[in-house]
Design a protein around this motif. Structure first.
Motif, PDB file in Angstrom:
ATOM      1  N   PHE A   1      17.914  25.560  -2.937  1.00  0.00           N
ATOM      2  CA  PHE A   1      17.720  23.868  -2.497  1.00  0.00           C
ATOM      3  C   PHE A   1      17.026  23.456  -1.301  1.00  0.00           C
ATOM      4  N   ILE A   2      15.369  23.197  -1.468  1.00  0.00           N
ATOM      5  CA  ILE A   2      14.650  22.699  -0.910  1.00  0.00           C
ATOM      6  C   ILE A   2      14.081  20.953  -0.698  1.00  0.00           C
ATOM      7  N   VAL A   3      14.629  20.583  -0.175  1.00  0.00           N
ATOM      8  CA  VAL A   3      13.954  18.811   0.194  1.00  0.00           C
ATOM      9  C   VAL A   3      13.644  18.241   1.552  1.00  0.00           C
ATOM     10  N   SER A   4      12.060  17.872   1.080  1.00  0.00           N
ATOM     11  CA  SER A   4      11.448  17.741   2.454  1.00  0.00           C
ATOM     12  C   SER A   4      11.410  18.969   2.847  1.00  0.00           C
ATOM     13  N   GLY A   5      11.327  19.963   2.771  1.00  0.00           N
ATOM     14  CA  GLY A   5      10.880  20.539   3.134  1.00  0.00           C
ATOM     15  C   GLY A   5      12.006  21.660   4.028  1.00  0.00           C
ATOM     16  N   ARG A   6      12.980  21.194   3.970  1.00  0.00           N
ATOM     17  CA  ARG A   6      14.117  21.642   4.156  1.00  0.00           C
ATOM     18  C   ARG A   6      15.078  22.577   2.932  1.00  0.00           C
ATOM     19  N   ILE A   7      15.605  23.188   3.312  1.00  0.00           N
ATOM     20  CA  ILE A   7      16.710  23.508   2.542  1.00  0.00           C
ATOM     21  C   ILE A   7      17.973  23.071   3.019  1.00  0.00           C
ATOM     22  N   VAL A   8      18.106  22.924   1.527  1.00  0.00           N
ATOM     23  CA  VAL A   8      20.144  22.102   1.605  1.00  0.00           C
ATOM     24  C   VAL A   8      21.151  22.956   1.627  1.00  0.00           C
ATOM     25  N   ARG A   9      20.671  23.592   0.880  1.00  0.00           N
ATOM     26  CA  ARG A   9      21.566  24.876  -0.417  1.00  0.00           C
ATOM     27  C   ARG A   9      20.941  26.133  -0.453  1.00  0.00           C
ATOM     28  N   ILE A  10      22.190  26.989  -0.286  1.00  0.00           N
ATOM     29  CA  ILE A  10      21.633  28.240  -1.081  1.00  0.00           C
ATOM     30  C   ILE A  10      22.818  29.069  -1.209  1.00  0.00           C
ATOM     31  N   ASP A  11      22.879  29.717  -2.537  1.00  0.00           N
ATOM     32  CA  ASP A  11      23.771  29.942  -3.294  1.00  0.00           C
ATOM     33  C   ASP A  11      23.930  31.080  -4.354  1.00  0.00           C
ATOM     34  N   THR A  12      25.040  31.571  -4.461  1.00  0.00           N
ATOM     35  CA  THR A  12      24.582  32.096  -5.699  1.00  0.00           C
ATOM     36  C   THR A  12      25.232  30.827  -6.949  1.00  0.00           C
ATOM     37  N   VAL A  13      24.267  31.283  -7.634  1.00  0.00           N
ATOM     38  CA  VAL A  13      24.287  30.370  -9.019  1.00  0.00           C
ATOM     39  C   VAL A  13      25.935  29.873  -9.154  1.00  0.00           C
ATOM     40  N   GLU A  14      26.874  31.009  -9.421  1.00  0.00           N
ATOM     41  CA  GLU A  14      28.092  30.845  -9.816  1.00  0.00           C
ATOM     42  C   GLU A  14      28.928  29.696  -8.582  1.00  0.00           C
ATOM     43  N   ARG A  15      29.110  30.197  -7.748  1.00  0.00           N
ATOM     44  CA  ARG A  15      29.912  28.955  -6.070  1.00  0.00           C
ATOM     45  C   ARG A  15      28.951  28.156  -6.267  1.00  0.00           C
ATOM     46  N   LEU A  16      27.543  27.954  -6.462  1.00  0.00           N
ATOM     47  CA  LEU A  16      27.345  26.592  -6.429  1.00  0.00           C
ATOM     48  C   LEU A  16      28.196  25.530  -8.011  1.00  0.00           C
ATOM     49  N   ILE A  17      27.912  26.291  -9.203  1.00  0.00           N
ATOM     50  CA  ILE A  17      28.611  25.748  -9.810  1.00  0.00           C
ATOM     51  C   ILE A  17      30.144  25.605  -9.624  1.00  0.00           C
ATOM     52  N   GLN A  18      30.581  25.942  -8.995  1.00  0.00           N
ATOM     53  CA  GLN A  18      32.314  26.102  -8.924  1.00  0.00           C
ATOM     54  C   GLN A  18      32.675  24.863  -8.648  1.00  0.00           C
ATOM     55  N   PRO A  19      32.096  24.253  -7.784  1.00  0.00           N
ATOM     56  CA  PRO A  19      33.262  22.876  -8.112  1.00  0.00           C
ATOM     57  C   PRO A  19      33.486  21.507  -9.070  1.00  0.00           C
ATOM     58  N   ILE A  20      32.482  21.832 -10.406  1.00  0.00           N
ATOM     59  CA  ILE A  20      32.458  21.387 -10.877  1.00  0.00           C
ATOM     60  C   ILE A  20      32.771  21.506 -12.072  1.00  0.00           C
TER      61      ILE A  20
END
Lengths: 324, 245
Positions: free
Chosen positions: A207-226
């Motif tokens: 995920f890139i916001v305002s020129g900075r990467i705020v998070r990189i992960d697998t889709v599986e791990r990104l969704i895990q908390p929700i």
């Protein structure tokens, strides 16, 4: 060598405005890597630097083990690019466009003609091969642009917003083509603002916001908390101003938010009962139009991380690129 | 070998897409005819003045034929982003720009031959110094093309390229000795004439047909080559600075 693309501390400014600010990531060989962000986040600038259309102010780029920071031409033979706008030649036929693109990579006449015919066939464009590109529909243009990007069998493919501005059926075909290319072993770097598209196609996402990467992960791990969350969406008319406070007071175990005007989103660790919520809302003069359970998705994560509504981002992009 | 496949196909594509289109072919024939006719009517001279007019008509045909095309083959392609496809291909920038301009150079040479072919039916051209004329035509075509390239890469819009081209082209008709002798120009304009590449090209053409020249042909050729290198080099700098930002 496991990494196809290694980017370290990449930075680029335009007239003092930071477009990309110290971006670092790697893309593994054969991976389908998603690069997501709102408009103006720095996605296209990053792609331009990786493909040699822009010079980085700082940082390093290695593509296929070749250092391209100083000499962007060094790795261009390994790379195919599908830009966000179909930029083939309007006056050439589909077949001639593909042959020309193949010639740019030094392919001989017999080889490029055979390859062009094969790709036109694979992409369902064989019958339009001898028609001018300018007369193609948006979906056909997109497919031919992808075919032009892979005509020289690149090991790495950059896809910039491949389904923007095309109809649903064409978008589905394009997604299938991307999945097929990935299965065949092509490393794919995909930027898109359709989050469900990234969720469906990509292995890892940045995920890139305002020129900075705020998070990189697998889709599986990104969704895990929700993933275990239970989500309910209630659409209301005549919603009173203090509804949020009243709901929180009445149901302290539930999380409430208002993602859009007249829309209430309810999140909980346990299944949510619809009846009590609807009754409370109606008691306070709200007219419940619809209540539905929603599967938690990457979009929720995107909104949490970036604070940007995905729907608003999609509308903005479609307004610029032509609606789908 | 591979980059030459790319070079050849870029040139071929431009020839097919732009230069060999009927409007351009007709332009290449009508334009020199119109200029020749205009000067005949204006001067009221007979057929013997063809040899005096021919160098100017040849030069102006090349100048307009080449510079007008670069606005389309370069500026327009940059504007509609198809030029990005070329920039992302594994071809050195120098070779890419040569490929993009080689079609215009050939078009310029072909334009130059139209008035010569017409003149050959009317007057005896056997005395012409062809060994100087032909390389001069090629060098004028190259320098005019690179002048067009220099303008095409310095602007963003096609209309800007056309407008700026006119700023160079029309003064060159009057300042470079195409139809008006440099010797008769006001003293303050002469330095300007000597700073323009076409002056040296026309000087060789005039020497080839009429044996009249301002400078030794070797000097003319040398200056034209320097202009070619300089304009191409400046164009490359501009592409790197403006298009690969």
């Amino acid at each position: 060598m496991d990494e196809s693309i290694i980017v370290e501390d990449l930075a680029k400014s335009f007239e003092g405005v930071e477009a990309v600010a110290g971006v670092t990531f790697t893309v593994r060989k054969g991976e389908l890597f998603g690069f997501l962000g709102p408009n103006g986040a720095g996605k296209t600038t990053t792609i331009n630097m990786l493909t040699g259309l822009a010079r980085p102010d700082a940082g390093t780029i290695r593509i296929g083990g070749i250092d391209c920071t100083a000499n962007p031409k060094a790795a261009q033979h390994l790379v195919g690019v599908v830009p966000d706008e179909s930029n083939l030649y309007q006056e050439l036929t589909g077949f001639d466009n593909l042959c020309f693109c193949a010639a740019l990579y030094g392919m001989g006449k017999t080889e490029r003609r055979a390859r062009a015919r094969k790709l036109l066939d694979n992409f369902g464009l064989a019958r339009a091969a001898d028609r001018r590109f300018g007369g193609y529909s948006k979906g056909m243009k997109r497919k031919l642009t992808i075919a032009a990007g892979i005509i020289h069998r690149p090991a790495i493919l950059f896809l910039d917003e491949p389904t923007t501005g095309i109809d649903v059926a064409s978008a589905r075909q394009v997604r299938q083509l991307i999945a097929d290319l990935h299965r065949e072993g092509t490393t794919i770097f995909l930027t898109t603002h359709y989050i469900e598209e990234a969720e469906r196609l990509c292995g890892r996402i940045a995920f890139i916001v305002s020129g900075r990467i705020v998070r990189i992960d697998t889709v599986e791990r990104l969704i895990q908390p929700i993933k275990a969350k239970h989500v309910l969406q209630i659409a209301c008319a005549n919603m009173p101003d203090d509804v949020h406070a009243r709901l929180t007071e009445a149901f302290p175990d539930l999380e409430f938010s208002e993602p859009a005007n007249g829309l209430i989103r309810v999140e909980a660790d346990q299944p949510v009962g619809v009846g009590p919520l609807v009754r409370l809302l109606e008691m306070h003069s709200a007219e419940v139009v619809e209540a539905k359970r929603v599967r938690p998705s990457l979009e929720d994560i995107f909104v949490r991380i970036t604070g940007i509504e995905a729907a608003a981002m999609r509308k903005e992009k479609e307004r610029k690129g032509g609606g789908r | 070998m591979k980059i030459w496949i790319a070079f050849w196909n870029i040139m071929l594509k431009d020839m097919r897409t732009y230069y060999l289109k009927p409007p351009n072919v007709s332009w290449g024939i009508i334009f020199p005819l119109a200029w020749t006719g205009m000067f005949f009517i204006k001067t009221g001279s007979g057929l013997e003045s063809i040899l005096t007019l021919l160098p100017g008509v040849v030069a102006v045909s090349i100048l307009f034929g080449t510079t007008s095309m670069l606005a389309v083959t370069v500026t327009f392609e940059k504007k509609n982003r198809s030029f990005e496809r070329l920039l992302m291909a594994p071809i050195p920038l120098e070779l890419l720009m040569l490929a993009k301009t080689s079609g215009a150079i050939l078009f310029g040479v072909a334009n130059a031959l139209v008035p010569v072919a017409i003149a050959a039916f009317i007057v005896n051209l056997s005395q012409a110094a062809w060994s100087a004329f032909l390389p001069a035509v090629v060098l004028i075509a190259v320098v005019s093309t690179f002048l067009g390239l220099f303008i095409a890469v310095a602007v963003s819009e096609v209309f800007e390229a056309q407008t700026f081209s006119n700023f160079f082209r029309f003064p060159m008709i009057f300042l470079c000795g195409l139809f008006f002798p440099i010797a008769k120009l006001p003293v303050f304009l002469k330095p300007l004439s000597y700073a323009l590449p076409l002056t040296y090209g026309v000087d060789i053409l005039r020497w080839s047909f009429a044996g009249q020249n301002l400078f030794p042909p070797a000097l003319d050729f040398g200056v034209l080559v320097i202009f070619c290198v300089l304009l191409f080099w400046l164009s490359l700098i501009n592409v790197r600075k403006r298009w690969i930002v």
